[in-house]
Design a protein around this motif. Sequence first.
Motif, PDB file in Angstrom:
ATOM      1  N   ASN A 276      -8.214 -12.247  -6.273  1.00  0.00           N
ATOM      2  CA  ASN A 276      -9.645 -12.426  -6.027  1.00  0.00           C
ATOM      3  C   ASN A 276     -10.433 -11.273  -6.644  1.00  0.00           C
ATOM      4  O   ASN A 276      -9.854 -10.233  -7.006  1.00  0.00           O
ATOM      5  CB  ASN A 276      -9.900 -12.493  -4.511  1.00  0.00           C
ATOM      6  N   PRO A 277     -11.761 -11.408  -6.772  1.00  0.00           N
ATOM      7  CA  PRO A 277     -12.561 -10.302  -7.312  1.00  0.00           C
ATOM      8  C   PRO A 277     -12.448  -9.000  -6.516  1.00  0.00           C
ATOM      9  O   PRO A 277     -12.593  -7.908  -7.088  1.00  0.00           O
ATOM     10  CB  PRO A 277     -13.991 -10.861  -7.265  1.00  0.00           C
ATOM     11  N   ASP A 278     -12.164  -9.109  -5.204  1.00  0.00           N
ATOM     12  CA  ASP A 278     -12.020  -7.893  -4.397  1.00  0.00           C
ATOM     13  C   ASP A 278     -10.618  -7.298  -4.464  1.00  0.00           C
ATOM     14  O   ASP A 278     -10.317  -6.317  -3.771  1.00  0.00           O
ATOM     15  CB  ASP A 278     -12.390  -8.177  -2.942  1.00  0.00           C
ATOM     16  N   THR A 280      -7.674  -8.780  -3.646  1.00  0.00           N
ATOM     17  CA  THR A 280      -6.671  -9.405  -2.782  1.00  0.00           C
ATOM     18  C   THR A 280      -6.019 -10.583  -3.501  1.00  0.00           C
ATOM     19  O   THR A 280      -6.574 -11.155  -4.436  1.00  0.00           O
ATOM     20  CB  THR A 280      -7.310  -9.885  -1.478  1.00  0.00           C
TER      21      THR A 280
END
Length: 362
Positions: A276-278, A280
């Motif tokens: 994911n962009p974060d 994770t």
Amino acid sequence: MRSTTSSYIVELPLRVNDQQNRFLEKAFEFGRMLYNATLGTALGRLQRMRETKEWREARDMPKGRARTKAFTAVHNAFGLNEFGLVTIANDHRKASGRNDIGSHEAQSIGKTVWRALKRYMFQQGGKPRFKSFKRGLNSIEGTDNHEIMYKPEQKAIVWRRNGIKYMKPDTDYMKEALASDRRVKYCRIVRRTLNGKKRWFVQLVVEGVPPVRKVYAPKCEVVGIDPGPSRIAYFHEHHAAIVEVAPNVDLQESKIRLLQRRIDRSKRANNPDNFNPDGTVIKGSLKWITSNRGRKLLAKLAEHHRRLAATRKRDHGKLVNDLLQIGGTIKIEKNSYRSYQRNFGRSTNRTGMGEFVAHLKR
């Protein structure tokens, strides 16, 4: 049939050429497939058994002999016992039409599946897992000395007409352990990964008691020990001390941390769509790509942990021998070593106190 007499294990490295290595790899791969097929059949039978009226009635009975007898009858009806699993494994071997391993090795695989399934059935362990192609089997053994045969006159192990030479150390202990009057019950071929490379060993299960290396104290000599997270205190009438359980184990946590970070960077660089962009990991089934450099890093990390485990085991054995030379009776309080892991994680990871106590009891 295996006898129930006492026995000990002598492990010898094998000298394997390319042809023999291909034979062993092929046999172990077929053994893995046979294990998975036997486990799949057993789990299917277990599911069908738990759907029957007889099993539910046995489950609802009060604990006692009648309940145990009812469960045994249901298990036998579905072939969920050691003999049934051995028969399933041998039937799968015959149906495959392959001759990579014999009936004795298939029977041993069936017994291995039964031990895993029995723990699951009686709620003593989790659900047994299938063996992946990447991990495979670690060992294959016979039931006697007629399939995987020990041939001392040839200085080799003969399996499926393949004579594989072993390397025997020229020591007094080895000469006595494998003397001509010692009977080898059966042999076990073991595959290990050392420094990223596959190595082959044979374990000879010899009847009797091993030669004496240490002179243990009589049982009348009593030693009391009090284990802690990383050290033990022991007391005897003439000896008392506080000693480290694994003094030579150095975790090298900074080295492990750097390796793990390099592995994580390699994984993220080769699989950008799985995050994911974060940062994770995306939930669900994902396909992971591992580069050659990433595989080398994983092998390096595995080798580091393998050496730590070997050093820990050696330190445990030395301390056990020292204690048994002082006293033949060991008194120890009952501790929860799972609690040690929760409360003293780093120390327990380094010393393996629960493993040491198990070694001492054995």
